[in-house]
Write a protein that holds these residues in place. Structure first.
Motif, mmCIF file in Angstrom:
data_model
loop_
_atom_site.group_PDB
_atom_site.id
_atom_site.type_symbol
_atom_site.label_atom_id
_atom_site.label_comp_id
_atom_site.label_asym_id
_atom_site.label_seq_id
_atom_site.Cartn_x
_atom_site.Cartn_y
_atom_site.Cartn_z
ATOM 1 N N MET A 146 62.131 -24.084 -17.323
ATOM 2 C CA MET A 146 61.221 -23.246 -18.096
ATOM 3 C C MET A 146 60.136 -22.722 -17.146
ATOM 4 O O MET A 146 59.495 -23.497 -16.454
ATOM 5 C CB MET A 146 60.593 -24.093 -19.217
ATOM 6 N N ASN A 147 59.936 -21.398 -17.147
ATOM 7 C CA ASN A 147 58.915 -20.828 -16.267
ATOM 8 C C ASN A 147 57.514 -20.959 -16.876
ATOM 9 O O ASN A 147 57.362 -21.434 -18.009
ATOM 10 C CB ASN A 147 59.248 -19.372 -15.905
ATOM 11 N N ARG A 148 56.508 -20.542 -16.146
ATOM 12 C CA ARG A 148 55.110 -20.692 -16.588
ATOM 13 C C ARG A 148 54.849 -20.006 -17.921
ATOM 14 O O ARG A 148 54.199 -20.562 -18.801
ATOM 15 C CB ARG A 148 54.151 -20.126 -15.534
ATOM 16 N N GLU A 149 55.338 -18.771 -18.046
ATOM 17 C CA GLU A 149 55.105 -18.014 -19.278
ATOM 18 C C GLU A 149 55.716 -18.727 -20.484
ATOM 19 O O GLU A 149 55.096 -18.841 -21.539
ATOM 20 C CB GLU A 149 55.671 -16.594 -19.163
ATOM 21 N N GLU A 150 56.952 -19.194 -20.298
ATOM 22 C CA GLU A 150 57.623 -19.917 -21.388
ATOM 23 C C GLU A 150 56.877 -21.206 -21.740
ATOM 24 O O GLU A 150 56.769 -21.558 -22.915
ATOM 25 C CB GLU A 150 59.067 -20.240 -20.993
ATOM 26 N N GLN A 151 56.360 -21.888 -20.732
ATOM 27 C CA GLN A 151 55.606 -23.118 -20.984
ATOM 28 C C GLN A 151 54.348 -22.825 -21.795
ATOM 29 O O GLN A 151 54.024 -23.551 -22.739
ATOM 30 C CB GLN A 151 55.224 -23.795 -19.662
ATOM 31 N N VAL A 152 53.654 -21.746 -21.445
ATOM 32 C CA VAL A 152 52.427 -21.382 -22.168
ATOM 33 C C VAL A 152 52.748 -20.987 -23.602
ATOM 34 O O VAL A 152 52.131 -21.486 -24.554
ATOM 35 C CB VAL A 152 51.656 -20.246 -21.441
ATOM 36 N N ILE A 153 53.726 -20.109 -23.780
ATOM 37 C CA ILE A 153 54.089 -19.649 -25.130
ATOM 38 C C ILE A 153 54.583 -20.822 -25.972
ATOM 39 O O ILE A 153 54.177 -20.983 -27.134
ATOM 40 C CB ILE A 153 55.153 -18.526 -25.075
ATOM 41 N N THR A 154 55.438 -21.640 -25.402
ATOM 42 C CA THR A 154 55.938 -22.817 -26.124
ATOM 43 C C THR A 154 54.793 -23.756 -26.473
ATOM 44 O O THR A 154 54.740 -24.301 -27.581
ATOM 45 C CB THR A 154 57.012 -23.551 -25.280
ATOM 46 N N GLY A 155 53.864 -23.921 -25.543
ATOM 47 C CA GLY A 155 52.691 -24.769 -25.798
ATOM 48 C C GLY A 155 51.825 -24.230 -26.922
ATOM 49 O O GLY A 155 51.425 -24.972 -27.816
ATOM 50 N N PHE A 156 51.537 -22.914 -26.896
ATOM 51 C CA PHE A 156 50.750 -22.302 -27.969
ATOM 52 C C PHE A 156 51.459 -22.427 -29.316
ATOM 53 O O PHE A 156 50.857 -22.779 -30.324
ATOM 54 C CB PHE A 156 50.481 -20.812 -27.684
ATOM 55 N N LEU A 200 39.214 -19.710 -22.317
ATOM 56 C CA LEU A 200 38.752 -18.521 -23.047
ATOM 57 C C LEU A 200 39.062 -17.237 -22.281
ATOM 58 O O LEU A 200 39.437 -16.222 -22.881
ATOM 59 C CB LEU A 200 37.260 -18.609 -23.349
ATOM 60 N N SER A 201 38.926 -17.286 -20.984
ATOM 61 C CA SER A 201 39.225 -16.115 -20.153
ATOM 62 C C SER A 201 40.704 -15.744 -20.282
ATOM 63 O O SER A 201 41.057 -14.566 -20.430
ATOM 64 C CB SER A 201 38.870 -16.410 -18.702
ATOM 65 N N PHE A 202 41.576 -16.744 -20.225
ATOM 66 C CA PHE A 202 43.006 -16.480 -20.363
ATOM 67 C C PHE A 202 43.315 -15.906 -21.743
ATOM 68 O O PHE A 202 44.047 -14.918 -21.864
ATOM 69 C CB PHE A 202 43.832 -17.752 -20.138
ATOM 70 N N ILE A 203 42.746 -16.505 -22.781
ATOM 71 C CA ILE A 203 43.000 -16.033 -24.146
ATOM 72 C C ILE A 203 42.531 -14.594 -24.307
ATOM 73 O O ILE A 203 43.230 -13.757 -24.891
ATOM 74 C CB ILE A 203 42.338 -16.971 -25.184
ATOM 75 N N LYS A 204 41.353 -14.282 -23.760
ATOM 76 C CA LYS A 204 40.820 -12.919 -23.838
ATOM 77 C C LYS A 204 41.753 -11.938 -23.121
ATOM 78 O O LYS A 204 42.081 -10.876 -23.655
ATOM 79 C CB LYS A 204 39.426 -12.872 -23.224
ATOM 80 N N SER A 205 42.200 -12.316 -21.944
ATOM 81 C CA SER A 205 43.090 -11.464 -21.162
ATOM 82 C C SER A 205 44.420 -11.255 -21.883
ATOM 83 O O SER A 205 44.939 -10.125 -21.952
ATOM 84 C CB SER A 205 43.319 -12.109 -19.790
ATOM 85 N N TYR A 206 44.981 -12.307 -22.429
ATOM 86 C CA TYR A 206 46.262 -12.214 -23.122
ATOM 87 C C TYR A 206 46.114 -11.387 -24.402
ATOM 88 O O TYR A 206 46.973 -10.545 -24.714
ATOM 89 C CB TYR A 206 46.798 -13.619 -23.410
ATOM 90 N N ASN A 207 45.021 -11.587 -25.122
ATOM 91 C CA ASN A 207 44.763 -10.788 -26.323
ATOM 92 C C ASN A 207 44.658 -9.308 -25.989
ATOM 93 O O ASN A 207 45.192 -8.457 -26.711
ATOM 94 C CB ASN A 207 43.469 -11.252 -27.009
ATOM 95 N N LYS A 208 43.971 -8.992 -24.904
ATOM 96 C CA LYS A 208 43.826 -7.599 -24.484
ATOM 97 C C LYS A 208 45.199 -6.996 -24.193
ATOM 98 O O LYS A 208 45.496 -5.876 -24.618
ATOM 99 C CB LYS A 208 42.920 -7.516 -23.258
ATOM 100 N N HIS A 209 46.028 -7.743 -23.482
ATOM 101 C CA HIS A 209 47.389 -7.287 -23.181
ATOM 102 C C HIS A 209 48.171 -7.029 -24.472
ATOM 103 O O HIS A 209 48.827 -5.981 -24.620
ATOM 104 C CB HIS A 209 48.115 -8.331 -22.319
ATOM 105 N N LEU A 210 48.113 -7.986 -25.403
ATOM 106 C CA LEU A 210 48.857 -7.832 -26.661
ATOM 107 C C LEU A 210 48.322 -6.664 -27.482
ATOM 108 O O LEU A 210 49.106 -5.940 -28.115
ATOM 109 C CB LEU A 210 48.813 -9.136 -27.463
ATOM 110 N N ASP A 211 47.012 -6.443 -27.464
ATOM 111 C CA ASP A 211 46.432 -5.279 -28.158
ATOM 112 C C ASP A 211 47.001 -3.979 -27.592
ATOM 113 O O ASP A 211 47.319 -3.045 -28.353
ATOM 114 C CB ASP A 211 44.908 -5.272 -28.040
#
Length: 155
Positions: free
Chosen positions: A1-11, A133-144
């Motif tokens: 599982m790569n980093r992105e998958e680990q983060v998404i699976t974790g969330f 919080l910085s990561f969440i803000k960055s990811y939210n911006k990307h998803l927006d």
């Protein structure tokens, strides 16, 4: 599982566990109300002059779906619509007395859940907290941005 998958699976795992832990108290205390209705009541209670457009944007739903939900909430005497004297075109929503009670119950439950989870938040450092919080803000911006692209394509 790569980093992105680990983060998404974790969330996803965190959110599923939160929902599981909160579900029975929410259902018991707010019998007869769907989670979407309660969250709509929460949004209306927390925001100034909420309307269909603001609700649709907040919940990533269509205006039609929000209008349908608003009609149900009006029928259940949880919200009421109103217009401003200087703007007869726009329709806004506010909580009724009954809606305010549901809003308060929901708020109390969230405080209980925060109290339950407080030990976890107390053990993270300020640096870790800012990083999260910085990561969440960055990811939210990307998803927006992705949602804007999707909305542009569907028009």
């Amino acid at each position: 599982m790569n980093r992105e998958e680990q983060v998404i699976t974790g969330f996803r795992g965190l959110l599923n566990k939160i929902v599981r832990l909160n579900k029975f108290q929410m259902e018991d205390s707010l019998k007869g109300y769907k989670p979407s209705e309660v969250h709509c009541i929460e949004y209306i209670g927390k925001n100034t002059d909420p309307n269909v457009t603001k609700l649709a944007e907040a919940f990533y739903m269509t205006n039609g779906a929000i209008s349908k939900m608003a009609k149900k909430l009006i029928k259940k005497d949880l919200i009421e619509s109103y217009q401003k004297p200087d703007n007869k075109k726009e329709i806004y929503f506010r909580l009724t007395e009954h809606g305010k009670k549901v809003y308060e119950i929901h708020g109390k439950l969230h405080k209980e859940f925060q109290k339950r989870d407080k030990p976890v938040f107390e053990q993270i450092s300020e640096e870790q907290f800012r990083s999260i919080l910085s990561f969440i803000k960055s990811y939210n911006k990307h998803l927006d941005e992705e949602i804007k692209k999707l909305n542009t394509k569907s028009k």
